[in-house]
Scaffold this active site. Structure first.
Site, short mmCIF file in Angstrom:
data_model
loop_
_atom_site.label_atom_id
_atom_site.label_comp_id
_atom_site.label_asym_id
_atom_site.label_seq_id
_atom_site.Cartn_x
_atom_site.Cartn_y
_atom_site.Cartn_z
NE ARG A 53 -1.97 -2.26 3.31
CZ ARG A 53 -2.34 -2.62 4.55
NH1 ARG A 53 -3.46 -2.14 5.06
NH2 ARG A 53 -1.61 -3.45 5.26
CB THR A 121 1.82 -11.14 11.27
OG1 THR A 121 0.47 -11.61 11.34
CG2 THR A 121 1.81 -9.79 10.54
CD GLU A 197 -6.02 -9.11 11.01
OE1 GLU A 197 -5.60 -8.18 10.30
OE2 GLU A 197 -5.90 -9.10 12.25
CE1 TYR A 375 24.35 24.85 3.03
CE2 TYR A 375 26.36 25.33 1.82
CZ TYR A 375 25.59 24.46 2.55
OH TYR A 375 26.05 23.21 2.84
NE ARG A 451 32.79 45.49 -4.37
CZ ARG A 451 32.63 46.26 -3.28
NH1 ARG A 451 32.97 47.54 -3.30
NH2 ARG A 451 32.14 45.77 -2.19
C1 UD1 Z 1 -1.68 -6.19 11.44
C2 UD1 Z 1 -2.56 -7.11 12.27
C3 UD1 Z 1 -3.82 -6.35 12.66
C4 UD1 Z 1 -3.45 -5.09 13.44
C5 UD1 Z 1 -2.43 -4.24 12.63
C6 UD1 Z 1 -1.88 -3.15 13.53
C7 UD1 Z 1 -2.19 -9.43 11.51
C8 UD1 Z 1 -2.71 -10.55 10.71
N1 UD1 Z 1 -2.90 -8.29 11.50
O1 UD1 Z 1 -2.37 -5.87 10.26
O2 UD1 Z 1 -4.66 -7.16 13.47
O3 UD1 Z 1 -4.59 -4.34 13.72
O4 UD1 Z 1 -1.32 -5.04 12.21
O5 UD1 Z 1 -1.06 -2.26 12.84
O6 UD1 Z 1 -1.17 -9.57 12.16
N2 UD1 Z 1 5.07 -8.79 8.04
C9 UD1 Z 1 6.10 -9.68 7.97
N3 UD1 Z 1 5.92 -10.83 7.30
C10 UD1 Z 1 4.75 -11.16 6.70
C11 UD1 Z 1 3.69 -10.24 6.78
C12 UD1 Z 1 3.87 -9.06 7.47
O7 UD1 Z 1 7.18 -9.44 8.51
O8 UD1 Z 1 4.69 -12.25 6.12
C13 UD1 Z 1 5.26 -7.52 8.78
C14 UD1 Z 1 5.06 -6.27 7.94
O9 UD1 Z 1 6.26 -5.88 7.32
C15 UD1 Z 1 4.57 -5.25 8.94
C16 UD1 Z 1 3.89 -6.10 10.01
O10 UD1 Z 1 4.31 -7.43 9.80
O11 UD1 Z 1 5.64 -4.55 9.54
C17 UD1 Z 1 2.39 -6.02 9.93
O12 UD1 Z 1 1.97 -6.40 8.63
P1 UD1 Z 1 0.85 -5.59 7.87
O13 UD1 Z 1 0.68 -6.20 6.55
O14 UD1 Z 1 1.14 -4.14 7.93
O15 UD1 Z 1 -0.40 -5.96 8.79
P2 UD1 Z 1 -1.73 -5.15 8.96
O16 UD1 Z 1 -2.63 -5.45 7.81
O17 UD1 Z 1 -1.45 -3.74 9.24
CA CA Z 2 0.38 -2.47 9.33
#
Ligand code: UD1
Ligand code: CA
Length: 467
Positions: A53, A121, A197, A375, A451
């Site tokens: 996003r 996650t 979610e 500057y 100058r």
């Molecule tokens: C996640 C939570 C949601 C919470 C929100 C808060 C889950 C499924 N959902 O959603 O409940 O309200 O955060 O901000 O956990 N990441 C990895 N590996 C992966 C996927 C993600 O390291 O395979 C990392 C991303 O880089 C990010 C974090 O996990 O830093 C959260 O992932 P993101 O996709 O932003 O989750 P949200 O949809 O925001």
């Molecule tokens: Ca997030």
């Protein structure tokens, strides 16, 4: 926290550079981060996701606010608790760049673990299972995209987890508009049931305003098994970390929520719009701190000041000022309107930095004025110096790529539109006249002129018109 202790036996305390072997001698040992030694908590920071996003080539965690990466904010908040001995950063998308960043900036107590492919996650946390297999303590899990979280809140969160003797604690918050966040689903008696979610939520569940902040504290030995039991039968086909709540409830563990008071702290950055929102919140925090310490900020809406900038009392900051990086500015100064201070600047008291002035990596002593259109880079300005309008320190040689310093002594002056070609020194009281291109040092109290002599042609305009 300062803590002192007397050891009368051979003891080695090894924590980064802190190292002790007292061989039966009494030693007074002061260790600021003693909580880290006692607590033995580790953190896992999730930063492998693509950040689709954001619509960017760059990993989400490497986007910046005031030139500091989002991941940097999270790691600083974690380290600032002085409760966490080691962090594991889960990397995937742009792994090389993120790893380089972590190693170079946080290598003393953080390491990266690769997650490929990125299956969610929950899957991300499972990548740390091998490293943590025998770890007997608490693990806090955070996302690399919530830069507004503070050390204070994290410490309170961990304390609450311990006070409750909880096995799992999730941080929650009440949002008026909970869209896109996971929702906290509770039983009628208010105990936790699960997290759902947005994409998997029923219409009723979408009405829930208590959201998952994405920060957890878990008893590792009791909960680690969850990560091999998570299922991906959900709308996104991912292994959700959020499912550990329902897992814990089913296993009769003590599962708690810690509800946050300041919602802004857990704003997750998923888009450029949210990045700008977070920057504004962070900036307002910095401005508020400065105003509370006695700095006058005429228009907080157009003023940007980084958290690493200290400013003394009764200094006035006028509208449209941008101050970035680490700086120290004294008392009774006037900054702006429309000045840009770019970092590593030390400014004394009663200094005037006026409109359309850019300052970088410089020292400016008391009672000096840089009032208009100038500057000043890689320079040292003494006190009572007057920098004329449009003075430029030409510090950078683009051919050799070398940056050179300009040294200006007390009471020196530069005339309008002068260029000081560095390396150069103007000694005490030296005067570089208007329009000069100064390429040589100027002795104390000397005048430097460069100058073309002015010629005047009487009635030239009139005659030309008549012809
Ligand atoms: C996640 C939570 C949601 C919470 C929100 C808060 C889950 C499924 N959902 O959603 O409940 O309200 O955060 O901000 O956990 N990441 C990895 N590996 C992966 C996927 C993600 O390291 O395979 C990392 C991303 O880089 C990010 C974090 O996990 O830093 C959260 O992932 P993101 O996709 O932003 O989750 P949200 O949809 O925001
Ligand atoms: Ca997030």
């Amino acid at each position: 926290m300062i803590f002192s202790k007397i050891y009368n036996y051979k003891q080695i305390i090894s924590q980064n550079s802190y190292y002790f072997n007292s061989n039966g001698v009494y030693v007074i040992f002061i260790y600021e981060n003693i909580k880290e030694l006692i607590m033995g908590i580790k953190s896992i920071i999730l930063a492998a996701g693509k950040g689709t996003r954001m619509k960017s080539e760059k990993s989400k965690g490497l986007h910046t606010i005031f030139d500091k990466t989002l991941l940097g904010y999270v790691l600083d908040a974690v380290n600032g608790t002085h409760m966490i001995e080691q962090s594991y950063v889960i990397v995937g998308h742009q792994a090389e760049a993120v790893t380089k960043f972590v190693e170079e900036n946080y290598g003393n107590n953080a390491k990266t673990i690769l997650q490929t492919p990125q299956l969610g996650t929950g899957h991300a946390v499972s990548m740390a299972c091998e490293d943590l297999d025998n770890f007997d303590g608490e693990v806090i899990i955070l996302c690399g995209d919530t830069p507004l979280i503070t050390s204070n809140t994290l410490a309170n969160f961990i304390d609450a987890h311990k006070d409750n003797k909880a096995d799992i604690t999730v941080m929650s918050a009440i949002f008026e508009n909970p869209k896109n966040y996971g929702r906290i689903v509770r039983n009628i008696d208010q105990t936790l049931k699960k997290i759902v979610e947005e994409k998997d939520a029923t219409r009723e569940e979408k009405q829930i305003q208590e959201i998952n902040a994405g920060i957890y504290c878990i008893n590792w030995q009791k909960v680690k098994k969850a990560f091999s039991e998570l299922k991906s039968n959900n709308a996104q086909g991912e292994y959700y970390l959020t499912d550990i709540i329902a897992w814990g409830v089913k296993k009769n563990l003590n599962v708690q929520a810690f509800t946050l008071k300041d919602n802004t702290e857990i704003l997750g950055i998923n888009s450029k719009v949210q990045l700008a929102e977070a920057a504004k919140i962070l900036n307002n925090r910095n401005l508020k701190k400065l105003m509370e310490k006695g700095v006058t900020i005429v228009d907080p809406a157009t003023t940007w000041i980084s958290e690493d900038t200290e400013i003394g009392t009764d200094t006035i900051v006028y509208p449209s000022v941008y101050i970035n990086g680490k700086n120290k500015i004294g008392n009774n100064c006037q900054i702006g309107p429309m000045s840009h201070i770019r970092g590593n600047c030390q400014v004394g008291n009663h200094v005037r930095i006026g409109n359309f002035v850019e300052i970088k990596n410089s020292i400016i002593k008391d009672n000096t004025n840089v009032s208009h259109l100038s500057y000043v880079g890689d320079s040292e300005l003494g006190s009572h110096v007057n920098i004329g309008a449009g003075t430029i320190t030409a510090n950078y040689n683009p051919v050799t790529k070398v940056k050179n310093r300009t040294i200006i002594g007390d009471y020196a002056n530069t005339g309008s539109n002068s260029v000081l070609v560095a390396p150069i020194q103007l000694e005490e009281g030296a005067f570089v006249a208007a329009g000069a291109v100064a390429t040589k040092n100027v002795k104390a109290w000397a005048l430097a002129l460069s100058r073309a002599p002015m010629k005047v042609f009487e009635n030239w305009v009139k005659k030309t018109k008549e012809q």
